[in-house]
Motif scaffolding. Structure first.
Motif: not given
Length: 529
Positions: A273-278, A297-303
């Motif tokens: 549900e969350e991924v590293d902020d690229p 930091p984590k962000i919401d997974n855009p997929k």
């Protein structure tokens, strides 16, 4: 004959003055025109560190007694030339107070003290000093009232008891000078006036007006009476014959999984549900040794935004139809119920009858307060036996100051309101100028600028201008949707929006219109660049 008539007139006038002087039942009056040092005694008790000052009321040449420091206890007292009886005729207690910095938490009341034989000394004046009446503003938290408290001796018990006026008037919330008046009349009536207006009327002997009442109850609960051990106060009891049904499952959960639920198509099981902020980068001053290993930091997974969900899918929960909870026997009427127990009543040993309050005389006026605010100013403290005298002081000493302060307050409020409105209009105009720069409104830009600039000259038509610009935007919007020929910006006729504003300003003089056009030209050039 003429001289004789004039002589009689002078004699009559002199007699009137003498009668007025005889009827002037002023017992005590303090104007604080002169410094209070040597006349009023400041308490030397350790807790009372607040400094009193002889100071002018803000905006006036009139002096008063000032509370000069915040968060302090204050105590000061002035003995009367002779004690004042509260039993003979009417007595009026009156004083002014001005909360120049407001009053969030503190008192601004006076205490009318009993003679020193009651056990107090002026230099040791404090909150324990015996008083007959306490009167005036008190405000803190949920408390906001003009106190009126009397201390009255119970002739049976010998105890002095505080009797508080029920539902006293509230304290004005402004910073103006206000005059507080308490009128005690021989028929046991007491009236509380604020600024000469009656705010409360009560009867000194009425249980409806004072708490506790001056006259105690005839009977009281017997303090020695005890509830019997077998006294049952339960109106309802569990039915002793009730039995839990065999199919009652107390362990059944409140919710269960919905077995009919199906995982939505397109669910991404392997996507978190969350991924590293690229776009995140490790700060240059990050020290792994001191700060630890850096993690983005984590962000919401855009997929997941385009999918029904991510991660492990689980069936949702639903209410369990078999859930019944903990079983308990139904309630029935208690056959042994005896009602709520109360002790039996006995004659009150402290009961007494009273036709009039047995007030102790007033021998001194004191101010003993604790306050979080400074700037409290006391003035024109009066004790009189005549209501007319009190009214005269209100008219001559208080009212002129109050009128000046009220007019000043009104002017300040109008200025504040005008400034707030002006600030709001500036924000509106800034937004409207940005609207004029929107590309699809370019054909109407000059028209919108005309409307805005007319509104700046005449703020009273701002609402009409906003409505007119809204009409223009809606017109363009409908043209974009349904099509339509563009009007030429040079030769077009004024539309409804502009016409309405022109009608509003049609009364202007030709010279003012020319000035408007001249004044608005620089604005147009600036906005169009």
């Amino acid at each position: 004959m003429g001289r004789f008539a004039l002589l009689l007139l002078l004699v009559f006038a002199s007699l009137q003055l003498l009668c007025f002087a005889a009827d002037d039942d002023t017992v005590f009056y303090e104007s604080f025109d002169e410094p209070f040092d040597g006349r009023w005694i400041v308490s030397n008790k350790d807790d009372y560190t607040g400094v009193w000052k002889h100071s002018k009321s803000e905006g006036h040449d009139d002096y008063g007694l000032l509370v000069s420091e915040k968060a302090r206890k204050y105590a000061i007292v002035k003995e009367l030339d002779k004690p004042v009886s509260l039993k003979d005729g009417s007595t009026v207690l009156q004083f002014e107070t001005r909360l120049q910095n407001g009053l969030e938490c503190g008192g601004a009341y006076l205490k009318y003290l009993r003679p020193q034989e009651a056990g107090w000394k002026p230099k040791e004046f404090d909150n324990e000093s015996p008083y007959s009446i306490m009167f005036g503003p008190d405000k803190c938290g949920g408390t906001n009232k003009a106190h009126f408290i009397l201390k009255h001796k119970n002739p049976k018990s010998g105890e002095y008891i505080e009797h508080h006026l029920k539902y006293p008037p509230s304290v004005p919330s402004d910073k103006l000078t206000h005059v507080y008046t308490a009128i005690l009349k021989p028929d046991n009536e007491v009236k509380i006036l604020i600024d000469g207006e009656e705010k409360k009327k009560a009867n000194l002997l009425s249980a409806d007006d004072f708490d506790p009442p001056l006259i105690p109850a005839k009977v009281i609960p017997d303090p020695d009476d005890k509830k019997p051990e077998d006294w049952d106060e339960r109106a309802k009891i569990p039915d002793p014959n009730a039995v839990k049904p065999d199919d009652w499952d107390e362990d059944a959960p409140m919710e269960i999984e919905d077995e009919d639920a199906v995982k939505p198509e397109g669910w991404l099981d392997d996507e978190p549900e969350e991924v590293d902020d690229p776009e995140a980068t490790k700060p240059e001053d990050w020290d792994d040794a001191e700060d630890g290993e850096w993690e983005a930091p984590k962000i919401d997974n855009p997929k997941c935004e385009a999918a029904p969900g991510c991660g492990e899918w689980k069936r949702p929960m639903k209410p369990n139809p078999a859930y019944k909870g903990k079983w308990s026997a139904p309630l029935i009427d208690n056959p042994n119920y005896k009602g709520i127990w109360k002790p039996q009543e006995i004659p009150n040993p402290d009961y007494f009858e009273l036709d009039k309050p047995d007030f102790e005389p007033i021998a001194a006026v004191g101010i003993e307060i604790w306050t979080m605010q400074d700037g409290i100013l006391f003035d024109n403290i009066l004790i009189t036996k005549n209501e007319k005298v009190a009214e005269s002081y209100r008219e001559t000493a208080w009212k002129p100051k109050f009128e000046v302060e009220k007019e000043k307050q009104k002017a300040e409020e109008e200025t504040t309101d005008s400034d707030e409105l002006s600030g709001f209009q500036k924000k509106v105009f800034n937004v409207l100028y940005k609207v004029a720069d929107i590309p699809f409104l370019s054909e109407y830009k000059l028209q919108i600028l005309d409307l805005i600039e007319k509104s700046e000259k005449q703020p009273n038509i701002t609402i009409g201008v906003i409505a007119s610009i809204a009409v223009i935007i809606l017109t363009v919007f409908f043209k974009l949707i349904f099509g339509g020929k563009k009007q030429r910006g040079v030769e077009r006729k004024p539309d409804v929006a502009e016409a309405s504003i022109n009608q509003t300003t049609s009364g202007e003089k030709a010279e003012e219109e020319e000035e408007d056009e001249t004044a608005t030209a620089p604005r147009r050039r600036r906005r169009e660049t």
